[in-house]
Design a protein around this motif. Structure first.
Motif, PDB file in Angstrom:
ATOM      1  N   PRO A  73     -25.963 -75.054  40.386  1.00  0.00           N
ATOM      2  CA  PRO A  73     -26.143 -74.013  41.390  1.00  0.00           C
ATOM      3  C   PRO A  73     -27.456 -73.479  41.095  1.00  0.00           C
ATOM      4  CG  PRO A  73     -25.073 -73.179  39.187  1.00  0.00           C
ATOM      5  CD  PRO A  73     -25.107 -74.688  39.155  1.00  0.00           C
ATOM      6  N   ASN A  74     -28.060 -72.613  42.096  1.00  0.00           N
ATOM      7  CA  ASN A  74     -29.362 -72.185  42.461  1.00  0.00           C
ATOM      8  C   ASN A  74     -30.003 -71.650  40.920  1.00  0.00           C
ATOM      9  OD1 ASN A  74     -31.746 -71.086  43.670  1.00  0.00           O
ATOM     10  ND2 ASN A  74     -30.908 -69.306  43.369  1.00  0.00           N
ATOM     11  N   THR A  75     -29.097 -71.144  40.182  1.00  0.00           N
ATOM     12  CA  THR A  75     -29.666 -70.404  38.940  1.00  0.00           C
ATOM     13  C   THR A  75     -29.896 -71.451  37.766  1.00  0.00           C
ATOM     14  OG1 THR A  75     -27.385 -69.615  38.573  1.00  0.00           O
ATOM     15  CG2 THR A  75     -28.931 -68.047  39.501  1.00  0.00           C
ATOM     16  N   SER A 121     -28.089 -71.321  49.466  1.00  0.00           N
ATOM     17  CA  SER A 121     -28.396 -72.774  49.005  1.00  0.00           C
ATOM     18  C   SER A 121     -27.218 -73.490  49.349  1.00  0.00           C
ATOM     19  CB  SER A 121     -28.078 -72.791  47.461  1.00  0.00           C
ATOM     20  OG  SER A 121     -27.176 -71.992  47.167  1.00  0.00           O
ATOM     21  N   ILE A 133     -32.049 -65.473  48.414  1.00  0.00           N
ATOM     22  CA  ILE A 133     -30.901 -66.551  48.510  1.00  0.00           C
ATOM     23  C   ILE A 133     -29.586 -65.647  49.373  1.00  0.00           C
ATOM     24  CG2 ILE A 133     -29.132 -65.884  46.580  1.00  0.00           C
ATOM     25  CD1 ILE A 133     -30.303 -69.485  46.714  1.00  0.00           C
ATOM     26  N   ARG A 141     -36.319 -78.172  39.429  1.00  0.00           N
ATOM     27  CA  ARG A 141     -36.155 -77.403  40.848  1.00  0.00           C
ATOM     28  C   ARG A 141     -36.622 -76.051  40.644  1.00  0.00           C
ATOM     29  NH1 ARG A 141     -30.388 -77.698  43.159  1.00  0.00           N
ATOM     30  NH2 ARG A 141     -30.140 -76.026  41.662  1.00  0.00           N
ATOM     31  N   THR A 171     -31.117 -84.913  43.981  1.00  0.00           N
ATOM     32  CA  THR A 171     -30.796 -83.982  42.911  1.00  0.00           C
ATOM     33  C   THR A 171     -29.961 -84.437  41.860  1.00  0.00           C
ATOM     34  OG1 THR A 171     -30.903 -82.261  44.683  1.00  0.00           O
ATOM     35  CG2 THR A 171     -29.886 -81.609  42.551  1.00  0.00           C
ATOM     36  N   GLN A 174     -32.791 -64.041  43.980  1.00  0.00           N
ATOM     37  CA  GLN A 174     -31.669 -63.541  44.471  1.00  0.00           C
ATOM     38  C   GLN A 174     -31.822 -62.744  45.863  1.00  0.00           C
ATOM     39  OE1 GLN A 174     -28.525 -63.976  43.366  1.00  0.00           O
ATOM     40  NE2 GLN A 174     -27.817 -63.571  45.342  1.00  0.00           N
ATOM     41  N   PRO A 193     -25.728 -78.233  45.611  1.00  0.00           N
ATOM     42  CA  PRO A 193     -25.020 -77.688  44.476  1.00  0.00           C
ATOM     43  C   PRO A 193     -24.561 -78.648  43.176  1.00  0.00           C
ATOM     44  CG  PRO A 193     -23.640 -78.258  46.392  1.00  0.00           C
ATOM     45  CD  PRO A 193     -25.146 -78.831  46.806  1.00  0.00           C
ATOM     46  N   ILE A 198     -31.559 -76.937  47.979  1.00  0.00           N
ATOM     47  CA  ILE A 198     -31.013 -76.461  46.911  1.00  0.00           C
ATOM     48  C   ILE A 198     -29.475 -76.984  46.668  1.00  0.00           C
ATOM     49  CG2 ILE A 198     -30.516 -74.466  45.051  1.00  0.00           C
ATOM     50  CD1 ILE A 198     -32.816 -73.187  46.324  1.00  0.00           C
ATOM     51  N   ILE A 217     -36.053 -72.315  41.010  1.00  0.00           N
ATOM     52  CA  ILE A 217     -34.765 -71.131  41.492  1.00  0.00           C
ATOM     53  C   ILE A 217     -35.280 -70.171  42.419  1.00  0.00           C
ATOM     54  CG2 ILE A 217     -33.400 -69.412  40.587  1.00  0.00           C
ATOM     55  CD1 ILE A 217     -33.971 -71.166  37.505  1.00  0.00           C
ATOM     56  N   ARG A 218     -34.582 -70.052  43.646  1.00  0.00           N
ATOM     57  CA  ARG A 218     -34.668 -69.094  44.558  1.00  0.00           C
ATOM     58  C   ARG A 218     -34.359 -67.724  44.091  1.00  0.00           C
ATOM     59  NH1 ARG A 218     -32.948 -71.657  50.265  1.00  0.00           N
ATOM     60  NH2 ARG A 218     -34.682 -72.944  49.443  1.00  0.00           N
TER      61      ARG A 218
END
Ligand SMILES: [Zn+2]
Ligand SMILES: [Zn+2]
Length: 96
Positions: free
Chosen positions: A16-18, A67, A62, A54, A30, A59, A6, A4, A56-57
């Motif tokens: 970001p992850n989100t 990430s 995470i 991608r 990426t 919360q 950045p 993941i 999303i992991r």
């Protein structure tokens, strides 16, 4: 487990992850959607594979599996990537 990463490797946009704009190839190169789909036409400049969104992991995950904070920023030579994209973009990923 995915890194993941950045940011977009080509334009350095934060991903970001989100983010819902992050795209990855099978090696986890990426990029943002604009770079992956509009510029590279769904052909990874490094491996010529396709991109997918991608995941999303969540919360709670995470917190224990954070990430990556290592930014990879290597803008591509657009003349070279265009040649590569033209060569592979009309070949389905499973046949590349
Ligand atoms: Zn980008
Ligand atoms: Zn790749």
């Amino acid at each position: 487990m995915l890194d993941i990463r950045p940011n977009c490797e080509h334009c350095n946009k934060d991903l970001p992850n989100t983010s819902t704009e992050a795209m990855i190839c099978s090696f986890e190169c990426t990029y943002c959607k604009a770079c992956a789909l509009d510029i590279f036409e769904n052909v990874c400049p490094s491996c010529s594979g396709n991109f997918v969104e991608r995941p999303i992991r969540p919360q709670k995950e995470i917190d224990t599996n954070p990430s990556s904070i290592t930014r990879i920023f290597k803008p591509k030579d657009l003349e070279k990537t265009k040649i590569n994209s033209d060569r592979f973009k009309n070949i389905p990923p499973e046949k590349r």
